[in-house]
Design a protein around this motif. Structure first.
Motif, PDB file in Angstrom:
ATOM      1  N   UNK A  74      -5.461   2.846   6.190  1.00  0.00           N
ATOM      2  CA  UNK A  74      -5.649   2.030   7.514  1.00  0.00           C
ATOM      3  C   UNK A  74      -4.595   1.384   6.924  1.00  0.00           C
ATOM      4  N   UNK A  75      -3.274   0.916   8.815  1.00  0.00           N
ATOM      5  CA  UNK A  75      -2.149  -0.320   8.787  1.00  0.00           C
ATOM      6  C   UNK A  75      -3.217  -1.112   9.027  1.00  0.00           C
ATOM      7  N   UNK A  76      -2.299  -2.440   8.247  1.00  0.00           N
ATOM      8  CA  UNK A  76      -2.472  -3.870   8.821  1.00  0.00           C
ATOM      9  C   UNK A  76      -3.860  -4.369   9.818  1.00  0.00           C
ATOM     10  N   UNK A  77      -5.179  -3.955   8.547  1.00  0.00           N
ATOM     11  CA  UNK A  77      -6.232  -3.951   9.178  1.00  0.00           C
ATOM     12  C   UNK A  77      -6.397  -5.804   9.167  1.00  0.00           C
ATOM     13  N   UNK A  78      -6.522  -6.465  10.426  1.00  0.00           N
ATOM     14  CA  UNK A  78      -6.758  -7.636  10.122  1.00  0.00           C
ATOM     15  C   UNK A  78      -8.492  -8.157  10.075  1.00  0.00           C
TER      16      UNK A  78
END
Length: 155
Positions: A74-78
């Motif tokens: 999961x890329x760049x989860x804020x």
């Protein structure tokens, strides 16, 4: 989990930062990071509600590891409004302790996107069900999928 071609590796349970479980007294987060990340992972397709919301830190020394093809990235989860987004990967694994098998996930917050709480490269963080009687210093067996993770000898 199928047992075909799994890598079995004995490791030792070590104390971690206790940020994932929310037990750290000096954590910058208002609750455990896994509890806070859970809804984001679930929305992306990985439901961890049936697991203990903390990580099992397992030393695999004298090895380190590299993820090859994890089940999920999961890329760049804020996941927190006050901190930068992070990338997470998850690879399937098994844990055997006291002759009982548990299914779990290797939890890998990518170091290049983390703000702190870095792990020793010989530590694999595992998300698993609550395992009774497990203590720091105990040895257990990890069962890893070689298509998802590679062990790297350091000695």
């Amino acid at each position: 989990m199928t047992k075909t071609n799994l890598i079995s590796l004995v490791g030792t349970v070590k104390a971690g930062h206790q940020v994932a479980s929310g037990q750290a007294t000096d954590s910058p987060y208002e609750q455990g990071t896994l509890e806070m990340q859970l809804p984001y992972f679930r929305a992306l397709g990985l439901d961890l509600r049936d697991f203990f919301l903390g990580t099992l830190n397992v030393s695999i020394a004298p090895h380190t590891f590299a993820l090859i093809e994890p089940q999920y990235t999961f890329n760049l989860v804020k996941w927190h409004p006050d901190y930068p987004a992070e990338t997470f990967s998850f690879a399937r694994c098994g844990v055997n302790y006291r002759r009982i098998d548990y299914s779990g996930w290797i939890y890998y917050p990518h170091p290049e996107t983390k703000i702190g709480h870095f792990q020793d490269p010989a530590i694999i963080e595992v998300i698993a069900p609550k395992i009774s009687y497990l203590s720091y210093g105990d040895r257990l067996t990890l069962k890893l999928h070689p298509q998802e993770i590679k062990l790297i000898p350091t000695a």
